[in-house]
Structure formats: structure tokens, C-alpha cells
Design a protein around this motif. Sequence first.
Motif, PDB file in Angstrom:
ATOM      1  N   GLY A   1       7.400  -5.284  -9.987  1.00 62.86           N
ATOM      2  CA  GLY A   1       7.041  -5.860  -8.702  1.00 62.86           C
ATOM      3  C   GLY A   1       5.916  -5.133  -8.113  1.00 62.86           C
ATOM      4  N   HIS A   2       5.791  -4.939  -6.690  1.00 64.18           N
ATOM      5  CA  HIS A   2       4.650  -4.293  -6.241  1.00 64.18           C
ATOM      6  C   HIS A   2       5.153  -2.810  -6.106  1.00 64.18           C
ATOM      7  CE1 HIS A   2       1.210  -3.814  -4.225  1.00 64.18           C
ATOM      8  NE2 HIS A   2       1.628  -3.225  -3.054  1.00 64.18           N
ATOM      9  N   ALA A   3       4.628  -2.027  -7.277  1.00 62.76           N
ATOM     10  CA  ALA A   3       4.991  -0.463  -6.964  1.00 62.76           C
ATOM     11  C   ALA A   3       3.820   0.017  -7.201  1.00 62.76           C
ATOM     12  CB  ALA A   3       5.944  -0.334  -8.138  1.00 62.76           C
ATOM     13  N   PRO A   4       3.011   0.389  -6.068  1.00 62.76           N
ATOM     14  CA  PRO A   4       1.770   1.211  -6.394  1.00 62.76           C
ATOM     15  C   PRO A   4       1.772   2.696  -6.914  1.00 62.76           C
ATOM     16  CG  PRO A   4       1.928   0.326  -4.165  1.00 62.76           C
ATOM     17  CD  PRO A   4       3.332   0.244  -4.759  1.00 62.76           C
ATOM     18  N   LEU A   5       2.892   3.294  -6.729  1.00 61.34           N
ATOM     19  CA  LEU A   5       3.209   4.551  -7.292  1.00 61.34           C
ATOM     20  C   LEU A   5       3.210   4.547  -8.716  1.00 61.34           C
ATOM     21  CD1 LEU A   5       5.234   6.504  -4.532  1.00 61.34           C
ATOM     22  CD2 LEU A   5       3.151   6.922  -5.123  1.00 61.34           C
ATOM     23  N   GLN A   6       3.891   3.351  -9.274  1.00 63.01           N
ATOM     24  CA  GLN A   6       4.020   3.420 -10.618  1.00 63.01           C
ATOM     25  C   GLN A   6       2.823   2.541 -11.272  1.00 63.01           C
ATOM     26  OE1 GLN A   6       6.508   5.023 -12.051  1.00 63.01           O
ATOM     27  NE2 GLN A   6       7.654   5.325 -10.446  1.00 63.01           N
ATOM     28  N   PHE A   7       1.857   2.318 -10.700  1.00 66.84           N
ATOM     29  CA  PHE A   7       0.547   1.704 -11.085  1.00 66.84           C
ATOM     30  C   PHE A   7       0.845   0.386 -11.433  1.00 66.84           C
ATOM     31  CE2 PHE A   7      -3.521   3.140 -13.476  1.00 66.84           C
ATOM     32  CZ  PHE A   7      -4.123   2.141 -13.271  1.00 66.84           C
ATOM     33  N   GLN A   8       1.768  -0.509 -10.596  1.00 59.81           N
ATOM     34  CA  GLN A   8       1.894  -1.742 -10.936  1.00 59.81           C
ATOM     35  C   GLN A   8       1.625  -2.473  -9.412  1.00 59.81           C
ATOM     36  OE1 GLN A   8       5.101  -3.753 -12.649  1.00 59.81           O
ATOM     37  NE2 GLN A   8       4.932  -2.244 -14.623  1.00 59.81           N
ATOM     38  N   PHE A   9       0.976  -3.682  -9.582  1.00 61.75           N
ATOM     39  CA  PHE A   9       0.830  -4.441  -8.560  1.00 61.75           C
ATOM     40  C   PHE A   9       0.955  -5.847  -8.604  1.00 61.75           C
ATOM     41  CE2 PHE A   9      -2.495  -1.063  -9.054  1.00 61.75           C
ATOM     42  CZ  PHE A   9      -1.949  -0.140  -8.096  1.00 61.75           C
ATOM     43  N   VAL A  10       1.179  -6.584  -7.540  1.00 59.62           N
ATOM     44  CA  VAL A  10       1.579  -8.043  -7.542  1.00 59.62           C
ATOM     45  C   VAL A  10       0.299  -8.630  -7.452  1.00 59.62           C
ATOM     46  CG1 VAL A  10       2.808  -9.902  -6.565  1.00 59.62           C
ATOM     47  CG2 VAL A  10       3.971  -7.787  -7.025  1.00 59.62           C
ATOM     48  N   TYR A  11      -0.283  -8.202  -6.541  1.00 61.53           N
ATOM     49  CA  TYR A  11      -1.777  -8.950  -6.203  1.00 61.53           C
ATOM     50  C   TYR A  11      -2.681  -8.397  -7.002  1.00 61.53           C
ATOM     51  CZ  TYR A  11       1.186 -10.102  -2.615  1.00 61.53           C
ATOM     52  OH  TYR A  11       2.142 -10.867  -1.828  1.00 61.53           O
ATOM     53  N   LYS A  12      -3.706  -9.484  -7.444  1.00 58.33           N
ATOM     54  CA  LYS A  12      -4.820  -9.012  -8.817  1.00 58.33           C
ATOM     55  C   LYS A  12      -5.761  -8.082  -7.583  1.00 58.33           C
ATOM     56  CE  LYS A  12      -5.258 -11.983 -12.296  1.00 58.33           C
ATOM     57  NZ  LYS A  12      -3.593 -12.073 -12.453  1.00 58.33           N
ATOM     58  N   GLU A  13      -5.978  -8.247  -6.171  1.00 55.01           N
ATOM     59  CA  GLU A  13      -6.950  -7.404  -5.353  1.00 55.01           C
ATOM     60  C   GLU A  13      -6.594  -5.934  -5.535  1.00 55.01           C
ATOM     61  OE1 GLU A  13      -5.045 -10.176  -4.510  1.00 55.01           O
ATOM     62  OE2 GLU A  13      -6.802 -11.680  -3.493  1.00 55.01           O
ATOM     63  N   TRP A  14      -5.447  -5.624  -5.852  1.00 53.24           N
ATOM     64  CA  TRP A  14      -5.139  -4.203  -6.098  1.00 53.24           C
ATOM     65  C   TRP A  14      -5.686  -3.545  -7.412  1.00 53.24           C
ATOM     66  CZ3 TRP A  14      -2.091  -0.817  -2.718  1.00 53.24           C
ATOM     67  CH2 TRP A  14      -1.815  -1.350  -1.785  1.00 53.24           C
ATOM     68  N   TYR A  15      -5.601  -4.565  -8.101  1.00 54.82           N
ATOM     69  CA  TYR A  15      -6.043  -4.172  -9.673  1.00 54.82           C
ATOM     70  C   TYR A  15      -7.519  -3.787  -9.345  1.00 54.82           C
ATOM     71  CZ  TYR A  15      -1.666  -4.378 -12.054  1.00 54.82           C
ATOM     72  OH  TYR A  15      -0.431  -4.079 -12.600  1.00 54.82           O
TER      73      TYR A  15
END
Lengths: 297, 340
Positions: free
Chosen positions: B149-163
Motif C-alpha cells: 500500500g502507501h508506504a513511503p518509508l519502504q519506497f512504495q506508493f499507491v499514487y503514480k505522482e509520488w513515483y
Amino acid sequence: MEPSWIILQSIINGLLIGGVYALIAIGLTMVFGVMGVINFAHGEFLVLGMYFTYWVYTLMGLDPYISLIIITPATFLFGLAVYKGLIKIVLEAPHRNQIVFTLGLSLALMGAFQVLWGAYFRNIHIELPLWSFFEIRVSGVRIAAFIVAVIFTAFLYFFLKRTDLGKAIRATAHDRKAAQLMGINIFTMYALAFGIGATSAGIAGGLLATFFYIGPTVGGIFGTIAYVVVVLGGLGSFPGAIIGGLILGLVESLSAVFIGIEWKEAVMFIVFMLILFLKPGGLMGTQAPEELVGKRV
Amino acid sequence: MRKVFTSIQRSIMPYIVITAVLLVPLALKNDYILHILILSLLYALLGTSWNLLGSRGFTSLGHSVFLGLGAYTSTLLFLNFGISPWIGMWAGVVISVGASFLIGYPTLKLRGPYFTLATIAFAATLKHIFLNLKSITAGPIGLLLPILGHAPLQFQFVYKEWYYGVILFFLLIVLFVASKIEKSKTGIIFKAIGDDEDAAESLGVNSARVKLKIFALSAAIAAIGGTFYSQYVLYISPEGVMGLMPFSVTMVTVAIIGGTNHILGPVIGALIMIPIFEQVRVTFGYIGGLNILIQGLVLMITIWRFRQGVMGLIQPLVLRYKEIFRSGPLSFSKSSTANR
């Protein structure tokens, strides 16, 4: 089967496929030796030979060994055409542009094969008697492939050693400027060398089509093997390509027996890297002329 | 006063302009366009990494191996030890740099095509090793990263905007570093080596060492791209990340088409080519191999007709603009080495 028989059998198999590797590599090493160009589309030339054999066999029912008689002049002319139309563009270009250009040619051919004939693999089924000697059994098509490869290599060797034209090609490889001063048209020699290079790949492709699968990406496999053989034997060296091919064939089949068949590619490449680190000039110790190896990038 | 403003403007302006332009897509709220842009920026980063060497004539055709090492290191550290890919990324950088020394030390001393052949063989070797170490890498099946899911600390995002934001940030840093390197002493020496290695060595330059430094930097950047790729796609396989296609070849393509003599060449090349490749894939998906055919033809035409790439076509226009306004935001290097 006794272990010693297995080893002997794998040595024979290795030498047989090694002969074909040598044939592929001779074309590559000749093009480099004479022109100073590494042809990254060499593997795709081989695939062209494979498809040719396949279509002639499937549509016209022509025996693959007879179709070699057509392949030889056809791939030679194809090589000449590629040289005249394309390779000439980058003949004087820096190394990097030559590499990228022939890489582009390789991709274009690979893509064209895929667009024309699909990404899937095809094969030809040839019945040749199994050759057996005590416990050893060797497939007839591999022996036939080896014999044809040896004949072509020997023919090419005598052509280069004995005929005037062959001597002119060797002179061009040795020293372009001096050859030019002796009245040799080096561009004709380039064209011939490139044609012969394409022929060797085409014939090897025709031979491999009898026992290997045929597909657009096969060129990558044999292309990489050809680079390994060529560096193993020494870039630009004719005997080096033969010895390198046989050694690589042996390494491949022996490592399949001793280490495991899934490791054979890894072992082949590791051997190659070791040669590159320890004896970068290749096993034959022959370097291509300084003019080529030291050419400005 | 005006002079001060100009110098500040000169150093910061390009980045502000690039960032502003590249932030526009965020307003579009279209996941497909964002996906293509993310891929384009990733290839821009990889192309820039390749171009550090490629622009001076040292052609690596196995650069995907560094991407693969970065991807596998961060992924394996995460799967086995739960280490965040943000940290794993740096471990990947270290391993990649180590690998670049391993392959670069013996082969960068050699002239001619040895380096290119060695990089191909090195990539092939590691690919086959990764294919066979099934207990660690799962072999040809590849590794799947769990969806958190949305886990910025683990380098994983739900929204493409973050990537998109992350890869844009990485790309800007890499471009900044690359432009600094180009102007640094090492960069200037490296350029001299590209122009004439013998002359540079006769002036006391240890050319192998300088080449090795640049190669290591290039490998480090590719490794960062690898971790990003694995976190974006959440799946890696040896053939996919270490094979000749797509990465090794496509990063060369974007750099060559964009123009290797300018720092923005690979970025322009990626922004042009990757959307084309993606669109071809979507529209003509039933014709396999069309992308490879296009890529090959475009490479050949570029080398034949436009050796300086797209940047070489734009450059004269910008120089004229510069002459008129006397201060341009983008500085162009006027000399060419690899594309004589």
C-alpha cells in the motif's frame, strides 16, 4: 554408461559443436581483422541463414545440405549489399559510432524477423543415422555440420593463403596503407571480407538449423558466442578463431557434464572473462594491427 | 549588480526551468501519461548514466548489469532482512561500484572494442549466475515484492505522482552531478582522453584511473535506477533487468538519439523515444518486434545523418538565441569528440 565414456562422449560433442562455433567466429574475426569493424549484426546474419534453410525446406522440400549450395552465394551477395549500402557509411567513423550502427542493424534485422515470421521458434526435423562407437553415440546431423564447417574453413584457409586475392585480403588486414601503396584496392578487399563474413555466418546458420531451434532471438545466443570465441583466440586472428571455437565447444560440453547443464553458459562466460583479464590479446597472442586496436575511439 | 544576478541565474535557472516543465504533468491527473513519463525519466536517468562514458567513445553494451545489481540488492535486502529499499539502494550502489571496478580495471586499460565486448560478456555472466542461483534469486521466475500500500518509508506508493516526484528528483540530482563532473578536473581530463588518449597520457594522466572513476559513477547511477525500477514495477527477473533488451540497448538508444555531446541529450532522447515506443506497443501490440525494428532503424539513421542527435539540431538555434540575448540559461559545450 561408464563415467569415462561420458567424458569421451562429451569431448567429442564439444569438438563437433566447437567446429561450428569456429566457423561463425571466422567470419567475425575476418571482418574485424580486415576492416577494424566489429559486426554486432553477425548473429542476425546467422539467423538469416537459418530462416533461409527453413523456408526452402518447408516450402520447396529442399534438403538443408543441398540448400547450402544456394546459401553460400546468396549470403555472400547479401554481405556485399550490406557493405555497399550500410557499412560504408561508418567505415571511417569512430569506434563508438560503428558499434552503435551495427547494433542498430542487428536490432533492425531481429525486429524484421519477428515482424515477418513471429517471435516463436521453429525447427526442421532431419533424419540422419546415429553414429555409434562402443558406448559413444553421436547424432549424424552434428557430424555432418562439423564436416561441412571444416570443409568451408579449410577452403577459406587455402583461399587466404594461396590465391592472390586471399593474399591481398591478408595484406589489407596487415597494413592498410602499405597494401594501398602496392596497388590493392582496399575497399574491394573490405567488401570481400564482409561478404565472406556473412557467408560464414549464413552457412553456420544453415547447419545449425538442422539441430537447433530457429527464431528471431537465436542470433543473440550465437552472436555472443562468436564474440567470446573471437576474443578467446585473439581479435583478428584466423587460427585463433578455430582454436577458440574448439575450446569453447569443449568448455561448454564438459561443464555441462561436470557442473551441470544449467551452468554451461555461465562457465563459458567466466572462462571468457578470465582470458580477458589474464591474456587480453587472446590465446594465440596475436594482436590485430596496432592501427586497429589502438584506433581512436 | 546585474552581473551577480546573471551568475546566480545561470547556475539555477536550468534546474528551475526543467523542474517547472516537468511538474506540469502532475496537474493532468492522467495515470497513463504519468506512467509513460515515469518510464521516460527513468530512461533519461539511465541514458545519462551511460552517456558519462558513451559521450567520450567508451561504449558499454552491458550497462543493464548495474541496474540489475541495484534492483536485486535492494529487493533481496528487503525480502530477506526487511531493510527499507531506501537504504538497500545505497547497498546496491556499493555493489554496483564494486562490480564496475571488477570489470573496468582489466578492460579499461585496453583500447579498441575490448571494453564493449567485455561489458556484454560481464552482463551475460551475471545474468546466467542470477538465473542459476535459484535458492536466492528464484531463478528465471524472478522476485515479486509484496504490495504494502502507501508506504513511503519502504519506497512504495499507491499514487503514480509520488513515483514521478521521486524519479524527477533523482534525475535532477544526477543531471546536476553530471554537469559538475563535466566541468570538474576529472571531467576535463576524461574529455582529453576521449580526444586523444596517447596525448593525454604523455602529459602524465593516468587514463585508466580516470576512466575507472567515471565508470564507477556511471554504475552507481544505473544502480539507483535499478532500485527505482524494482520498486515501481514490484517485480524483477534476471532476463528483464540484466538482459541486453530492453535496458542495455534502450539506454544507448535514448542517449544516441538525444545527442551524446550535451548533458540534456539523453533526457530529450528519452522524452521523445519512450512515448513513441509505448504508443507503438499499445497500438501495434499484435505485431511483435516492431519496437525493436524501429529502434534499430532509428539508431542507424541517427548515426548516418544526425550524428549529434536531436540536441545537435537544436543547438544552433539556441546558440543564435544566445547571441541575441547574450545570456542563456543553458550552457552548451561547443566541441565534439565522439561525434566527429
